[in-house]
Motif scaffolding. Structure first.
Motif, mmCIF file in Angstrom:
data_model
loop_
_atom_site.group_PDB
_atom_site.id
_atom_site.type_symbol
_atom_site.label_atom_id
_atom_site.label_comp_id
_atom_site.label_asym_id
_atom_site.label_seq_id
_atom_site.Cartn_x
_atom_site.Cartn_y
_atom_site.Cartn_z
ATOM 1 N N GLU A 35 0.812 -1.214 0.000
ATOM 2 C CA GLU A 35 0.000 0.000 0.000
ATOM 3 C C GLU A 35 0.843 1.261 0.000
ATOM 4 O OE1 GLU A 35 -2.822 -0.346 3.231
ATOM 5 O OE2 GLU A 35 -4.175 -1.445 1.896
ATOM 6 N N ARG A 36 1.967 1.228 0.758
ATOM 7 C CA ARG A 36 2.795 2.435 0.869
ATOM 8 C C ARG A 36 4.188 2.050 1.354
ATOM 9 N NH1 ARG A 36 0.291 4.634 4.870
ATOM 10 N NH2 ARG A 36 1.871 4.642 6.468
ATOM 11 N N ILE A 37 5.181 2.749 0.830
ATOM 12 C CA ILE A 37 6.560 2.629 1.331
ATOM 13 C C ILE A 37 7.092 4.042 1.535
ATOM 14 C CG2 ILE A 37 8.906 1.841 0.878
ATOM 15 C CD1 ILE A 37 7.749 -0.336 -0.894
ATOM 16 N N GLU A 38 7.681 4.252 2.683
ATOM 17 C CA GLU A 38 8.318 5.534 2.988
ATOM 18 C C GLU A 38 9.821 5.312 3.099
ATOM 19 O OE1 GLU A 38 6.640 6.856 6.678
ATOM 20 O OE2 GLU A 38 4.596 6.633 5.932
ATOM 21 N N GLN A 39 10.586 6.108 2.367
ATOM 22 C CA GLN A 39 12.049 6.058 2.456
ATOM 23 C C GLN A 39 12.425 6.965 3.619
ATOM 24 O OE1 GLN A 39 14.130 4.655 -0.345
ATOM 25 N NE2 GLN A 39 15.783 4.742 1.134
ATOM 26 N N ARG A 40 12.832 6.382 4.742
ATOM 27 C CA ARG A 40 13.108 7.167 5.947
ATOM 28 C C ARG A 40 14.544 7.674 5.996
ATOM 29 N NH1 ARG A 40 9.059 4.672 10.286
ATOM 30 N NH2 ARG A 40 7.196 5.523 9.279
ATOM 31 N N THR A 41 15.484 6.840 5.564
ATOM 32 C CA THR A 41 16.894 7.239 5.434
ATOM 33 C C THR A 41 17.403 6.582 4.151
ATOM 34 O OG1 THR A 41 17.884 5.337 6.587
ATOM 35 C CG2 THR A 41 17.166 7.195 7.968
ATOM 36 N N GLN A 42 18.677 6.760 3.848
ATOM 37 C CA GLN A 42 19.224 6.119 2.646
ATOM 38 C C GLN A 42 19.112 4.604 2.711
ATOM 39 O OE1 GLN A 42 23.201 7.539 1.968
ATOM 40 N NE2 GLN A 42 22.489 9.461 1.093
ATOM 41 N N THR A 43 19.096 4.039 3.927
ATOM 42 C CA THR A 43 19.079 2.577 4.050
ATOM 43 C C THR A 43 17.841 2.031 4.762
ATOM 44 O OG1 THR A 43 20.356 2.653 6.108
ATOM 45 C CG2 THR A 43 21.593 2.415 4.034
ATOM 46 N N LEU A 44 16.931 2.872 5.236
ATOM 47 C CA LEU A 44 15.765 2.393 5.986
ATOM 48 C C LEU A 44 14.467 2.771 5.277
ATOM 49 C CD1 LEU A 44 14.868 0.977 8.637
ATOM 50 C CD2 LEU A 44 14.584 3.275 9.593
ATOM 51 N N THR A 45 13.616 1.758 5.070
ATOM 52 C CA THR A 45 12.293 1.992 4.475
ATOM 53 C C THR A 45 11.234 1.466 5.436
ATOM 54 O OG1 THR A 45 12.434 -0.132 3.300
ATOM 55 C CG2 THR A 45 13.081 1.867 2.069
ATOM 56 N N HIS A 46 10.063 2.101 5.406
ATOM 57 C CA HIS A 46 8.921 1.662 6.202
ATOM 58 C C HIS A 46 7.836 1.209 5.235
ATOM 59 C CE1 HIS A 46 6.188 1.360 9.566
ATOM 60 N NE2 HIS A 46 5.274 1.956 8.826
ATOM 61 N N TRP A 47 7.334 -0.022 5.421
ATOM 62 C CA TRP A 47 6.372 -0.639 4.523
ATOM 63 C C TRP A 47 5.014 -0.771 5.189
ATOM 64 C CZ3 TRP A 47 7.772 -3.767 -0.044
ATOM 65 C CH2 TRP A 47 9.107 -3.594 -0.425
ATOM 66 N N VAL A 48 3.965 -0.546 4.422
ATOM 67 C CA VAL A 48 2.599 -0.851 4.827
ATOM 68 C C VAL A 48 2.044 -1.769 3.743
ATOM 69 C CG1 VAL A 48 0.295 0.050 5.312
ATOM 70 C CG2 VAL A 48 2.325 1.388 5.975
ATOM 71 N N THR A 49 1.679 -2.989 4.147
ATOM 72 C CA THR A 49 1.166 -3.975 3.195
ATOM 73 C C THR A 49 -0.202 -4.467 3.640
ATOM 74 O OG1 THR A 49 2.183 -5.862 4.342
ATOM 75 C CG2 THR A 49 3.510 -4.763 2.647
ATOM 76 N N LYS A 50 -0.945 -4.965 2.682
ATOM 77 C CA LYS A 50 -2.228 -5.593 2.984
ATOM 78 C C LYS A 50 -2.399 -6.755 2.010
ATOM 79 C CE LYS A 50 -7.009 -4.592 4.091
ATOM 80 N NZ LYS A 50 -8.018 -3.528 4.193
#
Length: 149
Positions: A35-50
């Motif tokens: 549903e959504r991915i946020e690039q938080r830093t150069q190496t860290l991503t936050h995922w929202v899946t369904k």
């Protein structure tokens, strides 16, 4: 742990395929269930899946990234346990082989049954086909990150 490996040929140069894959926030455009991915830093991503009505949120850390060759990741914290590697191999100047390998730990009976029935394999195969159409239809990447990790 379960494993999946799928390969597809895309009709774009290796740099174009690699550059697009580094644009994690575009993944919902070709990955079902994301549903959504946020690039938080150069190496860290936050995922929202369904997937199958089950929503999950988790972070993934890029553990290795080599321009035009590979991107590797592992989930950090939370319940979702997954690691993976996507590699890019030039076939010729206009075609690239993209291989996605993932290790994951199914959570609960429903996910374990789905895994045994090949759901994840079909999901990954479909996501790679949609990536192929996405990048070939565009003909160019939406952005690029050429750094190494």
């Amino acid at each position: 742990m379960s494993q999946v490996k799928e390969t597809i040929e895309v009709d774009v140069p290796v740099t174009t395929a690699y550059n697009q894959w580094t644009q994690f926030e575009s993944f919902p455009q070709f990955m079902d269930g994301v549903e959504r991915i946020e690039q938080r830093t150069q190496t860290l991503t936050h995922w929202v899946t369904k997937v199958a009505g089950v929503q999950r949120e988790f972070d993934a850390e890029i553990t290795e990234q080599v321009p035009d060759q590979k991107v590797a990741w592992v989930t950090v914290g939370g319940k979702t346990e997954q690691s993976g590697l996507v590699t890019f191999r030039p076939i010729d100047p206009a075609h690239t082989e993209v291989t996605l390998m993932m290790d994951f730990d199914p959570d609960g009976m429903a996910e374990s049954i789905g895994d045994k029935l090949g759901f994840v394999d079909r999901q990954v195969k479909g996501d790679l086909k949609r990536f192929k159409h996405f990048i070939e239809d565009r003909g160019t990447e939406t952005g690029a990150w050429r750094g190494s990790v």
